[in-house]
Design a protein around this motif. Sequence first.
Motif, PDB file in Angstrom:
ATOM      1  N   ALA A  98       0.878  -1.194   0.000  1.00 36.16           N
ATOM      2  CA  ALA A  98       0.030   0.072   0.195  1.00 36.16           C
ATOM      3  C   ALA A  98       0.967   1.389  -0.038  1.00 36.16           C
ATOM      4  O   ALA A  98       2.139   1.320   0.602  1.00 36.16           O
ATOM      5  CB  ALA A  98      -0.694  -0.030   1.239  1.00 36.16           C
ATOM      6  N   HIS A  99       0.325   2.474  -0.618  1.00 36.30           N
ATOM      7  CA  HIS A  99       1.028   3.809  -0.412  1.00 36.30           C
ATOM      8  C   HIS A  99       2.100   3.891  -1.490  1.00 36.30           C
ATOM      9  O   HIS A  99       2.994   4.406  -1.259  1.00 36.30           O
ATOM     10  CB  HIS A  99       1.413   4.178   0.892  1.00 36.30           C
ATOM     11  CG  HIS A  99       0.378   4.097   1.962  1.00 36.30           C
ATOM     12  ND1 HIS A  99      -0.543   4.976   1.688  1.00 36.30           N
ATOM     13  CD2 HIS A  99       0.011   3.048   2.978  1.00 36.30           C
ATOM     14  CE1 HIS A  99      -1.391   4.687   2.781  1.00 36.30           C
ATOM     15  NE2 HIS A  99      -1.138   3.807   3.533  1.00 36.30           N
ATOM     16  N   ALA A 100       1.945   3.329  -2.647  1.00 34.24           N
ATOM     17  CA  ALA A 100       2.766   3.642  -3.754  1.00 34.24           C
ATOM     18  C   ALA A 100       2.250   5.092  -3.910  1.00 34.24           C
ATOM     19  O   ALA A 100       1.030   5.725  -3.660  1.00 34.24           O
ATOM     20  CB  ALA A 100       2.311   2.847  -4.971  1.00 34.24           C
TER      21      ALA A 100
ATOM     22  N   PRO B  87       7.526  -1.662   7.191  1.00 34.93           N
ATOM     23  CA  PRO B  87       7.270  -0.032   7.110  1.00 34.93           C
ATOM     24  C   PRO B  87       5.916   0.044   6.426  1.00 34.93           C
ATOM     25  O   PRO B  87       5.309  -1.064   5.956  1.00 34.93           O
ATOM     26  CB  PRO B  87       8.250   0.227   5.812  1.00 34.93           C
ATOM     27  CG  PRO B  87       8.369  -1.218   5.218  1.00 34.93           C
ATOM     28  CD  PRO B  87       8.185  -2.277   6.331  1.00 34.93           C
ATOM     29  N   HIS B  88       5.255   1.197   6.561  1.00 38.40           N
ATOM     30  CA  HIS B  88       3.901   1.246   6.031  1.00 38.40           C
ATOM     31  C   HIS B  88       3.708   2.489   4.747  1.00 38.40           C
ATOM     32  O   HIS B  88       2.813   2.099   3.929  1.00 38.40           O
ATOM     33  CB  HIS B  88       3.216   1.799   7.218  1.00 38.40           C
ATOM     34  CG  HIS B  88       1.593   1.647   6.901  1.00 38.40           C
ATOM     35  ND1 HIS B  88       0.828   0.512   6.821  1.00 38.40           N
ATOM     36  CD2 HIS B  88       0.723   2.820   6.452  1.00 38.40           C
ATOM     37  CE1 HIS B  88      -0.473   0.797   6.465  1.00 38.40           C
ATOM     38  NE2 HIS B  88      -0.452   2.226   6.414  1.00 38.40           N
ATOM     39  N   ASP B  89       4.499   3.142   4.666  1.00 39.39           N
ATOM     40  CA  ASP B  89       4.232   4.234   3.713  1.00 39.39           C
ATOM     41  C   ASP B  89       5.765   4.772   3.185  1.00 39.39           C
ATOM     42  O   ASP B  89       6.586   4.097   3.552  1.00 39.39           O
ATOM     43  CB  ASP B  89       3.694   5.608   4.412  1.00 39.39           C
ATOM     44  CG  ASP B  89       3.080   6.616   3.473  1.00 39.39           C
ATOM     45  OD1 ASP B  89       2.983   6.082   2.092  1.00 39.39           O
ATOM     46  OD2 ASP B  89       2.218   7.473   3.808  1.00 39.39           O
TER      47      ASP B  89
ATOM     48  N   TYR C 204       2.869   5.842  10.335  1.00 36.73           N
ATOM     49  CA  TYR C 204       1.989   5.090   9.513  1.00 36.73           C
ATOM     50  C   TYR C 204       2.210   5.987   8.141  1.00 36.73           C
ATOM     51  O   TYR C 204       2.537   5.556   7.275  1.00 36.73           O
ATOM     52  CB  TYR C 204       0.631   5.190   9.926  1.00 36.73           C
ATOM     53  CG  TYR C 204       0.063   4.045  10.778  1.00 36.73           C
ATOM     54  CD1 TYR C 204      -0.033   2.633  10.086  1.00 36.73           C
ATOM     55  CD2 TYR C 204      -0.154   4.053  12.112  1.00 36.73           C
ATOM     56  CE1 TYR C 204      -0.250   1.650  10.623  1.00 36.73           C
ATOM     57  CE2 TYR C 204      -0.388   2.937  12.793  1.00 36.73           C
ATOM     58  CZ  TYR C 204      -0.461   1.740  12.393  1.00 36.73           C
ATOM     59  OH  TYR C 204      -0.854   0.674  13.011  1.00 36.73           O
ATOM     60  N   HIS C 205       1.919   7.250   8.312  1.00 41.07           N
ATOM     61  CA  HIS C 205       1.439   8.166   7.082  1.00 41.07           C
ATOM     62  C   HIS C 205       2.124   9.416   6.806  1.00 41.07           C
ATOM     63  O   HIS C 205       2.304  10.180   7.848  1.00 41.07           O
ATOM     64  CB  HIS C 205      -0.340   8.262   7.033  1.00 41.07           C
ATOM     65  CG  HIS C 205      -0.974   6.970   6.722  1.00 41.07           C
ATOM     66  ND1 HIS C 205      -1.868   6.580   7.985  1.00 41.07           N
ATOM     67  CD2 HIS C 205      -0.870   6.002   5.866  1.00 41.07           C
ATOM     68  CE1 HIS C 205      -2.227   5.363   7.658  1.00 41.07           C
ATOM     69  NE2 HIS C 205      -1.763   5.034   6.596  1.00 41.07           N
ATOM     70  N   VAL C 206       2.509   9.575   5.555  1.00 39.58           N
ATOM     71  CA  VAL C 206       3.138  10.747   5.072  1.00 39.58           C
ATOM     72  C   VAL C 206       2.185  11.477   4.502  1.00 39.58           C
ATOM     73  O   VAL C 206       1.170  11.377   3.846  1.00 39.58           O
ATOM     74  CB  VAL C 206       4.268  10.342   3.871  1.00 39.58           C
ATOM     75  CG1 VAL C 206       4.671  11.447   2.995  1.00 39.58           C
ATOM     76  CG2 VAL C 206       5.263   9.415   4.501  1.00 39.58           C
TER      77      VAL C 206
ATOM     78  N   PHE D  51     -10.234   2.050   5.121  1.00 37.96           N
ATOM     79  CA  PHE D  51      -8.897   2.694   5.250  1.00 37.96           C
ATOM     80  C   PHE D  51      -8.786   3.828   4.163  1.00 37.96           C
ATOM     81  O   PHE D  51      -9.357   4.894   4.344  1.00 37.96           O
ATOM     82  CB  PHE D  51      -7.721   1.507   4.991  1.00 37.96           C
ATOM     83  CG  PHE D  51      -7.736   0.428   5.908  1.00 37.96           C
ATOM     84  CD1 PHE D  51      -7.569   0.729   7.175  1.00 37.96           C
ATOM     85  CD2 PHE D  51      -8.054  -0.758   5.555  1.00 37.96           C
ATOM     86  CE1 PHE D  51      -7.718  -0.039   8.398  1.00 37.96           C
ATOM     87  CE2 PHE D  51      -8.056  -1.801   6.655  1.00 37.96           C
ATOM     88  CZ  PHE D  51      -7.916  -1.634   8.077  1.00 37.96           C
ATOM     89  N   HIS D  52      -7.996   3.620   3.096  1.00 43.45           N
ATOM     90  CA  HIS D  52      -7.507   4.673   2.174  1.00 43.45           C
ATOM     91  C   HIS D  52      -8.581   4.876   0.767  1.00 43.45           C
ATOM     92  O   HIS D  52      -9.072   4.031   0.478  1.00 43.45           O
ATOM     93  CB  HIS D  52      -5.819   4.692   1.857  1.00 43.45           C
ATOM     94  CG  HIS D  52      -5.162   4.467   3.127  1.00 43.45           C
ATOM     95  ND1 HIS D  52      -4.935   5.715   3.919  1.00 43.45           N
ATOM     96  CD2 HIS D  52      -4.468   3.617   3.844  1.00 43.45           C
ATOM     97  CE1 HIS D  52      -4.079   5.568   4.824  1.00 43.45           C
ATOM     98  NE2 HIS D  52      -3.767   4.078   4.681  1.00 43.45           N
ATOM     99  N   GLY D  53      -8.209   6.254   0.378  1.00 40.56           N
ATOM    100  CA  GLY D  53      -9.009   6.540  -0.570  1.00 40.56           C
ATOM    101  C   GLY D  53      -8.172   7.252  -1.475  1.00 40.56           C
ATOM    102  O   GLY D  53      -6.686   7.393  -1.354  1.00 40.56           O
TER     103      GLY D  53
HETATM  104 FE   LIG Z   1      -2.174   3.313   5.353  1.00 39.84          FE
END
Ligand SMILES: [Fe+2]
Length: 488
Positions: free
Chosen positions: A175-177, A223-225, A287-289, A472-474
């Motif tokens: 996730a998070h390309a 890693p997540h992001d 988690y998130h950038v 989760f994400h959009g």
């Molecule tokens: Fe995420």
Amino acid sequence: MNAPERLENLQPFGDDYGPLLTGAFAPVFDEMTLTDLPLVKGAIPADLNGVYMRTGPNPRYAPQGRYHPFDGDGMVHAAMFDKGRLTVRNRWVRTDAFKEEEQAGTARFFGIRETLKGRSDKRLKDTGNTDMVGHGGKALALWYMSGDAWEIDPVTLDTLGRSQAIRQSGGAISAHAKVDEVTGEMMFFDYGNDAPYMHYGVVGADGRLLHHVPIALPGPRLPHDMAITEHYSILHDLPLFHDHEAMKLGRHKIEFHPEMKTRLGVIARMGAGDSIRWFDFSPCFLYHVVNAWEEGDWVVMVGCRYMPALKADGSIDAQRTARDVAELVQHARLWRWRMNLATGEAQEQALDLQHNVEFPTCNAALTGRRTRFGYLCDQREDVILQWPGIRKYDLDTGEMLSAWSDDREHSWYSEPWFAAADDAQSEDHGYLVAYQWNAALKRQTLDVFDARDLRVGPIAQVALPRHVPTGFHGCWIGAARIAHWDAR
Ligand SMILES: [Fe+2]
């Protein structure tokens, strides 16, 4: 109009699986296409054109064993805006695992809490339930544990198949390309349990794999992001990862290592794997950038720092930090990391220590370029994955510019995405789009805000006939970025 029946069945599997499959989390089981939906207030702007897509876990069959929100089959809920008209659709991501279970008529996988019972061929189910990315005229549904990139038609939500570029890489995609909308390139990473533990790659605007290199980490990581700038990508090596002994036995037990550093690695977009430069920062999970960009010799990244739990003496409580992360207890703060490519200097700074905010977005057309504005969700520490409000920040100063919540107790917003107005005159000239579930009123709406000032509340609010499960994400994909928008 399709005249949908109002569904109030929010406990489809009963109470046997705990609170994470009921209430706001309860899955829905039919795939709808809704038009002519009633407006609660305002009007849908005519200069808002494109699709807001959001994925999340929505199990098709009752789980085998204990359930965790990371396990459920990915379902995309999409709101398509077209010159003032709105169409809302929901479809499952038809992964191979989904099709296998549908054919069997029952669950065929165990989830992350039952890893020891997992299958030897596919330990966990690649669900596409974590993240949506718009790339090459299509949408991609991605999975946090690194899997396939499932191509989705942004209009019909049909699953078109796997990304051949990711297959060709011989690896997987987390996730998070990140997509550079200026060049059309998509930067991605994967991670796993075998050396070198990470790969980094670039897919061109035409969908071809342009670059794929190993990134050697000291061991398996979580890693997540990642982040991108105009010329670089930033990869994460965080001091929170699986207990290696437990993992050999097939158990997911994560540990936080306060004696280690958080490392951010800067690599040229097409750089060799061993050219990555690592910068050390204080230990944290991340988690998130929000976004990253270049300022002269500096590479700047703004994100949400997961704040380690502290003991009474102020030292880090590693066990509680790991447990909180595992149980999705959230406490994050807006943070800035700066890395100087000329001197090697690393700096970090809290931007707002007051508010617990996460699930950040920005004007995606400026991903990798300097952005002044970030849009983040309030998050509750006592109710997992509940985001009862949204905030707009100045990413330079950390000033909270405006905020909105109409019910801090009962509102559940989805990750809001910025959607530029057709003829945008400034970075924040456009809208924020999000779903909102009010648990007390059992009311589901789709809310549209003027991104320039959230304080006035939604300028358009549309009633949906049933709830959109917490996910989760959009992403927002403007009409110009959808391959066959004009041929619908
Ligand atoms: Fe995420």
